[in-house]
Write a protein that holds these residues in place. Structure first.
Motif, short mmCIF file in Angstrom:
data_model
loop_
_atom_site.label_atom_id
_atom_site.label_comp_id
_atom_site.label_asym_id
_atom_site.label_seq_id
_atom_site.Cartn_x
_atom_site.Cartn_y
_atom_site.Cartn_z
N UNK A 1 0.89 -1.43 -0.23
CA UNK A 1 -0.19 0.05 -0.20
C UNK A 1 0.33 1.15 -0.24
N UNK A 2 0.32 2.64 0.38
CA UNK A 2 0.97 3.73 0.21
C UNK A 2 1.84 3.96 1.22
N UNK A 3 1.39 3.41 2.26
CA UNK A 3 2.30 4.07 3.46
C UNK A 3 3.84 3.46 2.83
N UNK A 4 3.50 2.12 2.39
CA UNK A 4 4.73 1.76 2.49
C UNK A 4 5.86 2.58 1.92
N UNK A 5 5.43 3.55 1.18
CA UNK A 5 6.74 4.78 0.76
C UNK A 5 6.67 6.00 1.96
N UNK A 6 6.30 6.37 3.15
CA UNK A 6 6.05 6.85 4.09
C UNK A 6 7.56 6.12 5.46
N UNK A 7 8.82 6.87 4.80
CA UNK A 7 9.93 6.19 5.88
C UNK A 7 10.28 6.67 7.26
N UNK A 8 8.77 7.75 7.38
CA UNK A 8 9.24 7.64 8.93
C UNK A 8 7.82 7.00 9.50
N UNK A 9 6.88 6.66 8.82
CA UNK A 9 6.19 6.46 9.37
C UNK A 9 6.54 4.30 9.51
N UNK A 10 7.02 3.70 8.25
CA UNK A 10 7.70 2.20 7.96
C UNK A 10 9.04 2.47 9.41
N UNK A 11 9.81 3.50 9.22
CA UNK A 11 10.95 3.41 10.47
C UNK A 11 9.61 3.18 12.12
N UNK A 12 8.93 4.15 12.62
CA UNK A 12 8.95 3.28 13.75
C UNK A 12 7.91 2.27 13.96
N UNK A 13 7.12 1.72 12.65
CA UNK A 13 6.28 0.28 12.61
C UNK A 13 7.92 -0.20 13.52
N UNK A 14 9.22 -0.84 12.78
CA UNK A 14 9.98 -1.50 13.01
C UNK A 14 10.28 -1.04 13.96
N UNK A 15 10.39 0.12 14.62
CA UNK A 15 10.71 0.70 16.18
C UNK A 15 10.17 -0.01 17.09
N UNK A 16 8.86 0.05 16.79
CA UNK A 16 8.10 -0.34 17.60
C UNK A 16 7.93 -2.62 17.88
N UNK A 17 8.21 -2.53 17.26
CA UNK A 17 8.87 -3.85 17.00
C UNK A 17 9.74 -4.94 16.67
#
Length: 380
Positions: free
Chosen positions: A308-324
């Motif tokens: 999905x489009x959110x996969x290109x939101x680097x800030x969002x992806x980094x936060x998801x990875x940090x939370x997991x």
């Protein structure tokens, strides 16, 4: 998703068209199902400002002359769809007669399963008859309502496709679709058990706030959010939304996560806040809602594939990875299917399922009373 060698390849080529709650436009793919699921071509087009504004307005109740406006918006959407189909055919060199069907999702403007009368409804604007006329190709549309009629949520429908494409026997794989709304698929290591549900907002709130304050349709790479600071009182209020705590099966949309919903929380928790700080908070809210869903229902899966489009939101992806921590987070491109193609490919698959007379839903995901063949067929 590879078929047994003895199985004839019926309805080999299908097109999938997806326009989601992010309202950014149409993604289309031409899929060859001869050996697994191979995307031959991808095309997209953005909505013009007038159509996007009208579709967004039709998501809200109480507008003037809604039936008339919705019908005309559906026609305009069909013409946008037809333009994407023409691009796909030109790029592939295939004539319309070689395409078995177009799976056309339509534009969701209301999604209220189980509500009001116990059955509720889901409504996707579309003009499949016009699309069939414009393209000369069979169209499969209205892919959600049969599941709702059977007691289901009508969403998400993509987990069955995710299982076929991304499932890995002996390994639990998680797939997170970050469209306007986020949904999670949990593909169990047994190769058969699938869980899927909407887990909260994806891009819808972030995009809306960005459009309002910067004039841009989305926060490119999350760079604007990265300039702000998370507002804890606002974040706490957003995370207290009851939908987030409900168990699956569940689905949602702009019926819940819309501008007025956000405005009420802003007024209570962060009046006068900096727009950049609100964007940072919305990004964190989306990341937390997704990460919480993985932690509660991910069944120990160590791989999270994002599309999905959110996969290109680097800030969002980094936060998801940090939370997991302990979960390997990547996009679906790592498994051969680019993030912007996944949902459209799923609707090509659903169209083919309908032509084959095979179910497209997973009752364990949607809560329907049983498997159902999904979609209405408009022959060429």
């Amino acid at each position: 998703m590879t078929l047994p060698a003895h199985t004839p390849i019926a309805h080999r080529y299908c097109i999938g068209l997806m326009s989601g709650t992010s309202l950014d436009g149409v993604d289309g793919v031409l899929v060859d199902f001869a050996e697994g699921t191979q995307v031959l071509q991808h095309a997209s087009c953005g909505f013009d400002a007038a159509l996007r504004s009208e579709l967004l307005a039709l998501n809200r109740t109480g507008g003037h002359d809604e039936l008339h406006r919705a019908a005309l918006a559906a026609n305009a959407l069909a013409r946008s769809y037809a333009g994407v189909v023409r691009e796909l055919l030109q790029a592939s060199g295939l004539p319309p007669g070689q395409i078995a069907a177009i799976g056309a999702h339509g534009q969701t403007v209301r999604h209220r399963p189980h509500m009001f009368d116990g059955t509720g409804y889901t409504l996707q604007l579309n003009s499949p008859a016009l699309l069939a006329e414009l393209c000369g190709i069979t169209v499969v549309a209205d892919l959600r309502s049969r599941d709702v009629a059977a007691g289901g949520q009508g969403a998400p429908l993509v987990p069955a496709f995710h299982q076929g494409v991304f499932g890995h026997p002996g390994k639990t794989v998680l797939v997170l679709n970050l469209g306007g709304i986020a949904n999670l698929s949990v593909l169990d290591a047994d190769g058969a058990t699938v869980l899927g549900f909407d887990c909260g907002p994806g891009n819808a709130l972030m995009d809306g706030w960005c459009q309002r304050h910067t004039g841009q349709p989305y926060d490119d790479g999350g760079r604007w959010a990265a300039t702000g600071s998370v507002l804890p009182p606002l974040l706490d209020r957003l995370l207290a939304e009851p939908f987030l705590g409900e168990p699956p099966p569940k689905s949602t949309g702009r019926d819940l996560f819309h501008a007025d919903w956000l405005a009420s929380h802003l007024a209570a928790a962060a009046p006068g806040a900096s727009p950049a700080d609100v964007q940072a908070t919305l990004t964190e809210f989306t990341a937390r809602a997704c990460a919480d869903a993985v932690q509660r229902f991910g069944r120990g899966g160590g791989e999270l594939l994002v599309c999905g489009g959110g996969a290109f939101n680097t800030q969002l992806m980094q936060r998801i990875a940090a939370l997991l921590p302990g979960v390997a987070v990547d996009t679906t491109a790592a498994r051969g299917l680019p993030p912007q193609q996944v949902e459209a490919a799923a609707f090509a698959w659903l169209a083919r399922q309908a032509l084959l007379g095979l179910p497209g839903n997973l009752p364990a995901v949607t809560g329907a009373h049983g498997p159902r063949i999904l979609g209405a067929i408009y022959p060429a």
